[in-house]
Scaffold this motif. Structure first.
Motif, PDB file in Angstrom:
ATOM      1  N   MET A  61      29.657  52.843  25.505  1.00 23.03           N
ATOM      2  CA  MET A  61      30.042  52.133  26.733  1.00 23.03           C
ATOM      3  C   MET A  61      28.803  51.460  27.333  1.00 23.03           C
ATOM      4  N   ASN A  62      28.880  50.131  27.594  1.00 22.68           N
ATOM      5  CA  ASN A  62      27.702  49.458  28.135  1.00 22.68           C
ATOM      6  C   ASN A  62      27.492  49.849  29.595  1.00 22.68           C
ATOM      7  N   SER A  63      26.270  49.608  30.074  1.00 24.09           N
ATOM      8  CA  SER A  63      25.884  50.076  31.409  1.00 24.09           C
ATOM      9  C   SER A  63      26.700  49.433  32.523  1.00 24.09           C
ATOM     10  N   THR A  64      27.034  48.142  32.360  1.00 20.77           N
ATOM     11  CA  THR A  64      27.809  47.443  33.397  1.00 20.77           C
ATOM     12  C   THR A  64      29.173  48.086  33.576  1.00 20.77           C
ATOM     13  N   LEU A  65      29.854  48.334  32.471  1.00 15.58           N
ATOM     14  CA  LEU A  65      31.184  48.941  32.527  1.00 15.58           C
ATOM     15  C   LEU A  65      31.115  50.349  33.107  1.00 15.58           C
ATOM     16  N   LYS A  66      30.100  51.098  32.722  1.00 17.27           N
ATOM     17  CA  LYS A  66      29.946  52.465  33.216  1.00 17.27           C
ATOM     18  C   LYS A  66      29.745  52.482  34.732  1.00 17.27           C
ATOM     19  N   VAL A  67      28.895  51.579  35.224  1.00 14.10           N
ATOM     20  CA  VAL A  67      28.640  51.491  36.664  1.00 14.10           C
ATOM     21  C   VAL A  67      29.923  51.140  37.412  1.00 14.10           C
ATOM     22  N   CYS A  68      30.669  50.158  36.890  1.00 11.07           N
ATOM     23  CA  CYS A  68      31.918  49.736  37.529  1.00 11.07           C
ATOM     24  C   CYS A  68      32.943  50.863  37.566  1.00 11.07           C
ATOM     25  N   ILE A  69      33.086  51.561  36.453  1.00 11.91           N
ATOM     26  CA  ILE A  69      34.059  52.663  36.376  1.00 11.91           C
ATOM     27  C   ILE A  69      33.691  53.770  37.356  1.00 11.91           C
ATOM     28  N   ASN A  70      32.405  54.128  37.402  1.00 12.47           N
ATOM     29  CA  ASN A  70      31.972  55.189  38.313  1.00 12.47           C
ATOM     30  C   ASN A  70      32.177  54.801  39.781  1.00 12.47           C
ATOM     31  N   ALA A  71      31.793  53.565  40.130  1.00 16.31           N
ATOM     32  CA  ALA A  71      31.927  53.099  41.512  1.00 16.31           C
ATOM     33  C   ALA A  71      33.391  53.077  41.934  1.00 16.31           C
ATOM     34  N   ILE A  72      34.255  52.532  41.071  1.00 16.25           N
ATOM     35  CA  ILE A  72      35.684  52.484  41.373  1.00 16.25           C
ATOM     36  C   ILE A  72      36.252  53.899  41.451  1.00 16.25           C
ATOM     37  N   GLY A  73      35.788  54.760  40.551  1.00 14.85           N
ATOM     38  CA  GLY A  73      36.251  56.144  40.546  1.00 14.85           C
ATOM     39  C   GLY A  73      35.945  56.861  41.850  1.00 14.85           C
ATOM     40  N   TYR A  74      34.757  56.636  42.401  1.00 16.66           N
ATOM     41  CA  TYR A  74      34.391  57.262  43.666  1.00 16.66           C
ATOM     42  C   TYR A  74      35.332  56.827  44.787  1.00 16.66           C
ATOM     43  N   VAL A  75      35.623  55.521  44.831  1.00 16.77           N
ATOM     44  CA  VAL A  75      36.520  54.998  45.867  1.00 16.77           C
ATOM     45  C   VAL A  75      37.919  55.593  45.712  1.00 16.77           C
ATOM     46  N   VAL A  76      38.404  55.618  44.475  1.00 10.03           N
ATOM     47  CA  VAL A  76      39.758  56.126  44.210  1.00 10.03           C
ATOM     48  C   VAL A  76      39.869  57.604  44.602  1.00 10.03           C
ATOM     49  N   VAL A  77      38.885  58.407  44.213  1.00 10.59           N
ATOM     50  CA  VAL A  77      38.906  59.843  44.550  1.00 10.59           C
ATOM     51  C   VAL A  77      38.921  60.031  46.060  1.00 10.59           C
ATOM     52  N   PHE A  78      38.062  59.290  46.756  1.00  6.51           N
ATOM     53  CA  PHE A  78      37.987  59.405  48.217  1.00  6.51           C
ATOM     54  C   PHE A  78      39.309  58.991  48.866  1.00  6.51           C
ATOM     55  N   VAL A  96      29.804  58.882  50.617  1.00  8.51           N
ATOM     56  CA  VAL A  96      30.579  58.193  49.576  1.00  8.51           C
ATOM     57  C   VAL A  96      30.071  56.787  49.310  1.00  8.51           C
ATOM     58  N   PHE A  97      29.974  55.954  50.358  1.00  4.53           N
ATOM     59  CA  PHE A  97      29.704  54.530  50.151  1.00  4.53           C
ATOM     60  C   PHE A  97      28.227  54.203  49.938  1.00  4.53           C
ATOM     61  N   ARG A  98      27.334  54.946  50.556  1.00  8.95           N
ATOM     62  CA  ARG A  98      25.916  54.707  50.315  1.00  8.95           C
ATOM     63  C   ARG A  98      25.358  55.710  49.305  1.00  8.95           C
ATOM     64  N   GLY A  99      25.591  56.989  49.526  1.00 10.49           N
ATOM     65  CA  GLY A  99      25.004  58.009  48.658  1.00 10.49           C
ATOM     66  C   GLY A  99      25.533  58.017  47.244  1.00 10.49           C
ATOM     67  N   ALA A 100      26.792  57.601  47.056  1.00  7.47           N
ATOM     68  CA  ALA A 100      27.382  57.594  45.709  1.00  7.47           C
ATOM     69  C   ALA A 100      27.535  56.174  45.173  1.00  7.47           C
ATOM     70  N   ILE A 149      28.350  44.305  47.550  1.00  9.34           N
ATOM     71  CA  ILE A 149      29.556  44.901  46.944  1.00  9.34           C
ATOM     72  C   ILE A 149      29.948  46.174  47.688  1.00  9.34           C
ATOM     73  N   SER A 150      28.974  47.029  47.968  1.00  7.70           N
ATOM     74  CA  SER A 150      29.275  48.284  48.665  1.00  7.70           C
ATOM     75  C   SER A 150      29.752  48.021  50.090  1.00  7.70           C
ATOM     76  N   ALA A 151      29.170  47.008  50.748  1.00 10.04           N
ATOM     77  CA  ALA A 151      29.562  46.682  52.127  1.00 10.04           C
ATOM     78  C   ALA A 151      30.991  46.159  52.185  1.00 10.04           C
ATOM     79  N   VAL A 152      31.339  45.257  51.268  1.00  8.25           N
ATOM     80  CA  VAL A 152      32.700  44.697  51.243  1.00  8.25           C
ATOM     81  C   VAL A 152      33.712  45.786  50.884  1.00  8.25           C
ATOM     82  N   THR A 153      33.349  46.633  49.926  1.00  7.20           N
ATOM     83  CA  THR A 153      34.229  47.758  49.546  1.00  7.20           C
ATOM     84  C   THR A 153      34.458  48.677  50.741  1.00  7.20           C
TER      85      THR A 153
END
Length: 274
Positions: A1-18, A153-157, A177-181
């Motif tokens: 898995m490339n780094s870009t996809l991994k970062v996107c999946i993790n970031a989206i995952g944090y939002v979804v879990v929260f 969640v939004f800054r620390g993760a 990206i984090s601010a808009v999210t």
């Protein structure tokens, strides 16, 4: 898995879990209330969906508090937001004091900009928030727990992992990206605009300090100020900024200008010290 996809999946995952935790916690709390009141569980869930203000003490506030506490525990225990005492060990009390002042100076200018934009919150949602902020445990949820969990969640993760990919001169992309999210997570245009702007400042603080402590302090002061204003003018929910100054427009403009200049000056001091 490339780094870009991994970062996107993790970031989206944090939002979804929260987000899921905020929704899921309504069910056990609703079930307890249904059992205690001897009413059908489906009826309580229906009330929560279409008439939440009627169960604000019984379900909305308790489920919100439980979701916040569970989110904090989950993100810290799983180390999605790493815990470190490095920043606070440097005793940055002067900077934190300036951040408190900066947040207070921002209150009037932000209120003026918000009013000029003419964006209004849905009346039902506005009533729900205003009612929530007039309840003791509602104040705890909005003014204390919300800033803490949202910074975790939004800054620390989320921002932390985005900055691992968008580093150096591209850091502004991660912050944006984090601010808009963060803004969109609030679920309504009125709060989204304010939260996104605030998210840029909070993200910048995290980027410069590598700690959620400064952004958490700013966020806490911002939310506490909102609660104080709500309680002070609870009988006049549609009060305008100029009305705070007895409808004296020159005085209102003067105070807004001075407050904005003080905010800018304080921000420059913070920038210099960090």
């Amino acid at each position: 898995m490339n780094s870009t996809l991994k970062v996107c999946i993790n970031a989206i995952g944090y939002v979804v879990v929260f987000a899921l935790l905020q929704v899921i916690m309504q069910y056990p709390v609703s079930a307890i209330y249904a059992y205690c009141m001897d009413v059908p569980f489906s009826l309580v869930i229906n009330w929560v969906t279409i008439r939440p203000i009627e169960l604000i003490n019984e379900v909305i506030i308790p489920s919100t508090i439980c979701a916040h506490i569970l989110s904090i525990a989950l993100f810290l225990l799983l180390k999605w937001t790493p815990i470190s005492t490095h920043y606070i060990s440097k005793k940055p009390y002067q900077v934190l004091g300036l951040i408190v002042l900066f947040s207070l100076f921002l209150v009037l200018p932000l209120a003026g900009i918000y009013e000029l934009m003419g964006i209004e919150m849905d009346k039902n949602m506005e009533m729900l928030f205003n009612t929530m902020m007039q309840k003791p445990f509602g104040i705890v949820a909005v003014a204390i727990l919300a800033p803490i969990v949202e910074e975790i969640v939004f800054r620390g993760a989320i921002l932390r992992i985005l900055l691992e990919y968008f580093s150096g001169s591209k850091a502004w992309i991660a912050i944006t990206i984090s601010a808009v999210t963060f803004g969109l997570f609030h679920g309504n245009l009125a709060q989204a605009v304010n939260a996104s702007f605030l998210g840029l400042i909070l993200g910048w603080l995290y980027y410069r300090t590598k700690s959620i402590i400064p952004s958490m302090v700013l966020h806490l002061v911002n939310n506490i100020s909102a609660v104080v204003l709500t309680l002070s003018f609870s009988s006049e929910s549609d009060i305008k900024v100029v009305e705070l100054f007895g409808n004296n427009l020159p005085l209102a403009v003067g105070c807004l200008t001075v407050s904005a200049l003080l905010a800018f000056g304080t921000f420059m001091l913070i920038r210099k010290k960090i």
